[in-house]
Structures are given as C-alpha cells and as structure tokens.
Design an enzyme around this catalytic site. Structure first.
Site, PDB file in Angstrom:
ATOM      1  CE1 TYR A  58      56.394  32.201  37.715  1.00  0.00           C
ATOM      2  CE2 TYR A  58      56.536  31.642  40.038  1.00  0.00           C
ATOM      3  CZ  TYR A  58      56.268  31.272  38.736  1.00  0.00           C
ATOM      4  OH  TYR A  58      55.862  29.981  38.452  1.00  0.00           O
ATOM      5  CB  ALA A 209      46.589  27.166  38.091  1.00  0.00           C
ATOM      6  N   PRO A 210      45.744  25.118  41.122  1.00  0.00           N
ATOM      7  CG  PRO A 210      46.114  24.612  43.380  1.00  0.00           C
ATOM      8  CD  PRO A 210      46.723  25.337  42.207  1.00  0.00           C
ATOM      9  CG  LEU A 211      42.401  27.224  44.475  1.00  0.00           C
ATOM     10  CD1 LEU A 211      42.516  28.414  45.412  1.00  0.00           C
ATOM     11  CD2 LEU A 211      41.405  26.207  45.020  1.00  0.00           C
ATOM     12  N   GLY A 212      42.024  26.710  39.586  1.00  0.00           N
ATOM     13  CA  GLY A 212      41.595  27.224  38.289  1.00  0.00           C
ATOM     14  C   GLY A 212      41.782  28.721  38.180  1.00  0.00           C
ATOM     15  NE  ARG A 213      45.817  29.930  34.445  1.00  0.00           N
ATOM     16  CZ  ARG A 213      47.133  29.800  34.641  1.00  0.00           C
ATOM     17  NH1 ARG A 213      47.714  30.539  35.552  1.00  0.00           N
ATOM     18  NH2 ARG A 213      47.847  28.933  33.944  1.00  0.00           N
ATOM     19  CG  PHE A 215      36.386  30.014  36.851  1.00  0.00           C
ATOM     20  CD1 PHE A 215      35.856  31.069  36.140  1.00  0.00           C
ATOM     21  CD2 PHE A 215      35.644  28.838  36.936  1.00  0.00           C
ATOM     22  CE1 PHE A 215      34.612  30.962  35.523  1.00  0.00           C
ATOM     23  CE2 PHE A 215      34.415  28.717  36.331  1.00  0.00           C
ATOM     24  CZ  PHE A 215      33.886  29.795  35.618  1.00  0.00           C
ATOM     25  CB  THR A 217      37.275  30.280  44.733  1.00  0.00           C
ATOM     26  OG1 THR A 217      37.180  31.502  43.968  1.00  0.00           O
ATOM     27  CG2 THR A 217      38.710  29.786  44.738  1.00  0.00           C
ATOM     28  N   GLY A 218      34.422  30.185  42.937  1.00  0.00           N
ATOM     29  CA  GLY A 218      33.090  30.759  42.828  1.00  0.00           C
ATOM     30  C   GLY A 218      33.018  32.230  43.181  1.00  0.00           C
TER      31      GLY A 218
END
Length: 321
Positions: A58, A209-213, A215, A217-218
């Site tokens: 990273y 990526a549990p938040l879909g990168r 996405f 979160t809206g």
C-alpha cells in the site's frame, strides 16, 4: 460491544477494525493528508484493542510507515496486521506483480517491522498466493517467522478453501481476508465460501471493502464523483449503467437504516457482523466522523426482518475488478 478474537487462541479486538490502505493509495489520492490519517488511526486506538490492517504494497511502504507513526506510544491498543507477497512494480500506475518466494518474504518481514516500529507483527498475511512458488514454500517461510518471534499469527488473503487447508496443515491459519459485503457475497456460499471454512477451523474471517468501496453508504451519486486515478473511476460496478442498477442495493440498506435511525454504513457493517462471531470487518476511512459511525456499528443489532430484507437485496451488477 462484544469483542471478537483473531484466531482461536486470543487477541480479542473491537468487532470493527480499520482498513488503512485508502490513506495511502487507491482512493482520492489528491486529498491524502498524512497528519489527518494519523489522527484517524489514533482515534481508532481509543476504542482498542483494535485490528489495524495495512500491507507493504500500500503505497510501496508508505502505509506501514503511516501506521507506525500513529502507533508510537500506543502499541498495546492495536492488533497490527500487515501483508507480503505483492510487488509494486510502478507506484504511479499501481502496476503490481506477485513474489512470495521465501527469500523475499524474509526481507519484507524485516522491512515491515522497521516501518511499523514494532518488535513483532501480530498478524502477517500472505497477500496473494504466488503461482510461481508452491504455497507450501511460502507458508513454510512465514511459519519460520513465527518461530523466530518476528510474527505472532499467520493469515491468508483471497484464497480458496483448498489453499487454506493446504496452509493450515503446515501451520495454523489464524485469519483469512477477502472481500465481503452486500454486493460481494461469494465468501458466504455454503459449498465454496471461505467464511464457512474459517468458522470450522477456528480462524477469523476479515472482510475488506465491507462498505462496497464506499458505494453502499449512499454518499455517491454517479461515476463522476471520482477523480482520475481513483480505483473506482474504472471499476465495472461504478460504471454508468452498473452504478444505476446497484443503487437498488443502497435503497434496501436505507430502508433498514430508517427503522433504526442509523446510517447506511452502520447497517451494512451490522449485516456483515451478523454473518458470524468469527467475522471482523475492516472498513477504511480518512475521516474521524466516518470512523465513529463505523465503530458504532458494532452495537447495532439487526432483526430477523432486517436481515431478511438485506439478504433479498439484488446481486451487484458488474464484476469486482
């Protein structure tokens, strides 16, 4: 909140960890601020012990150095996880290759220890299996690091059940990391999913990526929200038609969030945590306010109705990469 364990023999941590990758590369790099990132990590340590996730790839070592800065004087508040096996061939273009030879693993471990400023790495992952090096050789080299006292526990990233079993027969697998979220549910497959393997073998499963990168979160309105060079700008799930289709998942999350007076991120993380007591998600953020939201998800209990509604959300449109 009930702590969760990294492997079967200890290392109890906050149920929600912190993924640090985005602080150094991959997402909105023009807004990178190392001082702010150090503060975010230190705020996370206040909830410790907490699982901090980084890797030598990273930012070609930058992220480990950043984590090391934040850890100064706070070592007892963190369970430090890093990885090896991926080579950054070109930092500017993020061109990567794999090298998990025993010789390189040994060199990289020493370099990671220096950058992190720790005497031992709590959890050391093989970042990816190298197709040119037998897994047994790579894993054997990692096991040597445990015997040498440089590493405490070993993990694997993005592996099959068969690969996990091969490694486990040589040295215990304490953790497996792979992508899991409401739009990436393959690890939950009862026949092939790696999460079930972890539960059966006493390992924790660590979803990245549990938040879909971001996405799920809206917070995003379309592909134009991402700067050039941001990983998501070229990701198939964020492309125009896929983006619109995938908003159906976000709407399902928002309906559940409204019932609880919670954020969409908290609902998504609570769903992930509900997949088993062995699951420790590592959402990433560069902002303290989002960190607070994410950590609070560990106290959000979803009902059977909530879980049923979320499970019924449509599958994602577009491939992961």
């Amino acid at each position: 909140m009930i702590a969760r364990r990294v492997g079967p023999t200890g290392l109890a941590v906050h149920p929600v960890g912190l993924g640090c990758m985005g602080m150094s590369w991959g997402y909105a790099e023009s807004r990178r601020d190392d001082s702010v990132s150090v503060e975010v990590i230190r705020r996370a340590l206040d909830a410790g012990p907490i699982l901090l996730d980084t890797a030598d790839a990273y930012g070609a070592g930058h992220n480990e150095t950043l984590v090391g800065r934040a850890l100064a004087g706070r070592r007892a508040d963190a369970v430090v996880a890093t990885k090896t096996g991926i080579v950054v061939d070109d930092l500017a273009t993020r061109t990567l290759s794999r090298n998990a030879s025993p010789e390189r693993i040994r060199r990289c471990a020493d370099a990671s220890l220096r950058r992190l400023g720790v005497e031992a790495i709590d959890l050391y992952y093989l970042h990816r299996v190298d197709p040119d090096v037998p897994l047994a050789e790579s894993w054997g080299a990692l096991a040597e690091l445990v015997r040498a006292g440089k590493v405490r526990r070993l993990g694997l990233s993005e592996v099959t059940r068969e690969q996990a079993s091969t490694a486990h027969a040589i040295h215990p697998v304490a953790a497996v990391q792979s992508e899991l979220s409401l739009w990436t549910r393959e690890p939950l497959d009862p026949e092939t999913g790696i999460s079930g393997w972890c539960a059966a073998h006493g390992a924790c499963f660590v979803p990245f990526a549990p938040l879909g990168r971001g996405f799920l979160t809206g917070r995003y309105t379309g592909p134009g929200d991402f700067e050039a060079g941001d990983f998501r700008a070229g990701n198939p799930r964020f492309a125009d038609e896929a983006f619109a289709a995938n908003l159906r998942i976000v709407r399902a999350v928002e309906r559940v969030a409204a019932r609880h007076g919670a954020t969409a991120a908290q609902v998504v993380l609570a769903w992930t945590l509900a997949q088993g007591d062995h699951v420790i998600p590592i959402p990433g953020t560069k902002q303290t306010r989002y960190l607070a939201d994410n950590l609070a998800a560990g106290a959000l209990l979803l009902t059977e109705r909530d879980l049923g509604d979320l499970d019924a959300a449509p599958a994602a449109t577009g491939s992961r990469y």
